[in-house]
Design a protein around this motif. Structure first.
Motif, mmCIF file in Angstrom:
data_model
loop_
_atom_site.group_PDB
_atom_site.id
_atom_site.type_symbol
_atom_site.label_atom_id
_atom_site.label_comp_id
_atom_site.label_asym_id
_atom_site.label_seq_id
_atom_site.Cartn_x
_atom_site.Cartn_y
_atom_site.Cartn_z
ATOM 1 N N VAL A 165 7.858 -12.825 0.500
ATOM 2 C CA VAL A 165 6.990 -13.339 2.075
ATOM 3 C C VAL A 165 5.682 -13.433 1.747
ATOM 4 N N ALA A 166 5.313 -12.085 1.067
ATOM 5 C CA ALA A 166 3.903 -11.945 1.530
ATOM 6 C C ALA A 166 3.429 -12.705 -0.201
ATOM 7 N N GLY A 167 3.415 -13.241 -0.993
ATOM 8 C CA GLY A 167 3.524 -13.965 -1.748
ATOM 9 C C GLY A 167 3.698 -15.624 -1.560
ATOM 10 N N ARG A 168 4.498 -15.600 -0.739
ATOM 11 C CA ARG A 168 4.559 -16.867 0.529
ATOM 12 C C ARG A 168 3.235 -17.065 0.822
ATOM 13 N N TYR A 169 2.879 -16.619 1.676
ATOM 14 C CA TYR A 169 1.350 -16.305 2.101
ATOM 15 C C TYR A 169 0.642 -16.694 1.053
ATOM 16 N N ALA A 170 0.475 -15.501 0.277
ATOM 17 C CA ALA A 170 -0.609 -15.929 -1.049
ATOM 18 C C ALA A 170 -0.966 -16.834 -0.959
ATOM 19 N N ASN A 171 0.581 -17.743 -1.675
ATOM 20 C CA ASN A 171 0.364 -19.284 -2.116
ATOM 21 C C ASN A 171 -0.665 -20.669 -1.717
ATOM 22 N N SER A 217 -2.954 -19.389 1.035
ATOM 23 C CA SER A 217 -3.884 -19.458 1.385
ATOM 24 C C SER A 217 -4.768 -20.347 0.577
ATOM 25 N N ARG A 218 -5.805 -21.199 1.650
ATOM 26 C CA ARG A 218 -6.707 -22.064 1.160
ATOM 27 C C ARG A 218 -8.040 -21.294 1.537
ATOM 28 N N LEU A 219 -8.386 -20.384 2.366
ATOM 29 C CA LEU A 219 -9.787 -19.742 2.407
ATOM 30 C C LEU A 219 -9.854 -18.257 1.504
ATOM 31 N N LEU A 220 -8.946 -17.540 0.435
ATOM 32 C CA LEU A 220 -8.672 -16.705 -0.175
ATOM 33 C C LEU A 220 -8.104 -16.746 -1.746
ATOM 34 N N ARG A 221 -8.938 -16.458 -2.538
ATOM 35 C CA ARG A 221 -8.341 -16.404 -3.731
ATOM 36 C C ARG A 221 -8.058 -14.736 -4.415
ATOM 37 N N GLY A 222 -7.727 -14.767 -5.809
ATOM 38 C CA GLY A 222 -7.103 -13.261 -6.333
ATOM 39 C C GLY A 222 -6.019 -12.554 -5.567
ATOM 40 N N SER A 223 -6.455 -11.792 -5.988
ATOM 41 C CA SER A 223 -6.223 -10.633 -5.304
ATOM 42 C C SER A 223 -6.153 -10.469 -3.653
ATOM 43 N N ALA A 239 -4.429 -9.864 1.678
ATOM 44 C CA ALA A 239 -4.290 -11.277 3.430
ATOM 45 C C ALA A 239 -2.581 -11.176 3.487
ATOM 46 N N GLY A 240 -1.709 -11.520 2.448
ATOM 47 C CA GLY A 240 -0.383 -11.743 2.582
ATOM 48 C C GLY A 240 0.439 -10.763 3.045
ATOM 49 N N ALA A 241 -0.322 -9.875 1.872
ATOM 50 C CA ALA A 241 1.186 -8.412 1.749
ATOM 51 C C ALA A 241 0.732 -7.932 4.091
ATOM 52 N N LEU A 242 -0.985 -8.078 4.006
ATOM 53 C CA LEU A 242 -0.637 -7.507 5.481
ATOM 54 C C LEU A 242 0.046 -8.134 6.199
#
Length: 293
Positions: A144-150, A152-158, A163-166
């Motif tokens: 689920v965190a990976g889905r949010y991270a992928n 994301s348009r504002l944040l990159r990398g770790s 942010a996705g994990a939180l």
């Protein structure tokens, strides 16, 4: 005569032109060409196209080089798993976890000699619902965190993953898992199940600190239920693998793993999200021939 040693290898560099890793191609290609190697650069349209390019390169007797992160490495390596074809990874993505597991350098000065003269190393791949991948398959809060991270348009990398994990943890409800490892069933309520070929996932986190990519086994890590404060502690402990000593964490080793859950959950593989549970994961011993230390 110049005395220069001419490389006997030819390379097809598979790179996503929109990725940050595209910038890594030029200095590396220059070093390979300076050594006399034939280097062709192919721009991908998708991971499926990357797999096609890798198969075409292998069919022509060329070494396919995956430029990017774990998704690109998984697309190229997965396409060549079991074929006996040699490939390489140019770590230039967000995570680079499989490259990290194999100690593949990112700097062109260190990587070029390995690609030109290194002996291919046999390492394991894994198969998830019939699709070959490289590093790990995970189902739960991390997917689920990976889905949010992928997304994301504002944040990159770790930063995108943190942010996705939180967001994923704060909204998480414990899942009821049934995990079957080589025919032995485990029932757990908790956060995630990871079937790991590589010890690293999620941008350098040591989810399975004792995992090896060449032992013919998967390390299955189950993070059980507990307060969300506990899981945030586990996330910090992933930096060095201390989490495996917690009573809420179970580690089992085996060759085949089936992960099921009582509700619909996504599963991830090599930084991508191929589907939802259930997933059956099998190790493919020695299926990859990779230029790695």
């Amino acid at each position: 005569m110049s005395g220069r040693v001419v490389s006997g290898r030819s390379f097809t560099v598979v790179v996503n032109p929109a990725a940050d890793g595209a910038a890594a191609v030029h200095p590396l290609a220059r070093r390979l060409r300076d050594a006399g190697a034939d280097v062709a650069v192919e721009h991908t349209r998708s991971l499926a196209h990357a797999a096609e390019l890798a198969r075409a390169a292998a069919g022509a007797g060329r070494v396919a080089l995956a430029v990017g992160g774990d998704g690109m490495a998984g697309a190229v390596g997965g396409a060549l798993a079991g074929t006996g074809s040699v490939f390489g990874i140019v770590p230039a993505g967000r995570g680079n976890d499989f490259a990290r597991q194999l100690a593949i350098p990112a700097a062109p000065d260190a990587l070029a000699p390995l690609l030109l003269d290194g002996t291919p190393r046999a390492v394991d791949a894994i198969e998830a619902n019939g699709v070959a991948v490289l590093g790990s398959v995970y189902a739960g809060v991390d997917a689920v965190a990976g889905r949010y991270a992928n997304r994301s348009r504002l944040l990159r990398g770790s930063a995108s993953y943190y942010a996705g994990a939180l967001r994923a943890v704060l909204g998480w409800r414990p899942a009821d898992y049934r995990v079957t490892v080589d025919g032995v069933e485990y029932r757990e309520r908790g956060y995630t199940v990871v079937a790991a070929n590589s010890g690293y996932y999620g941008f350098g986190r040591r989810i399975a600190p004792d995992a090896r990519a060449d032992d013919g086994l998967l390390d299955v890590v189950i993070v059980g239920d507990g307060p969300k404060t506990m899981f945030f502690s586990v996330m910090r402990e992933l930096e060095d693998g201390r989490h495996v000593h917690r009573p809420q964490v179970r580690v089992v080793r085996g060759r085949e793993v089936r992960i099921e859950a009582a509700r619909e959950l996504p599963y991830g593989a090599d930084g991508e999200l191929p589907g939802t549970l259930p997933v059956t994961v099998r190790v493919l011993p020695g299926a990859l021939r990779i230029l790695a230390p």
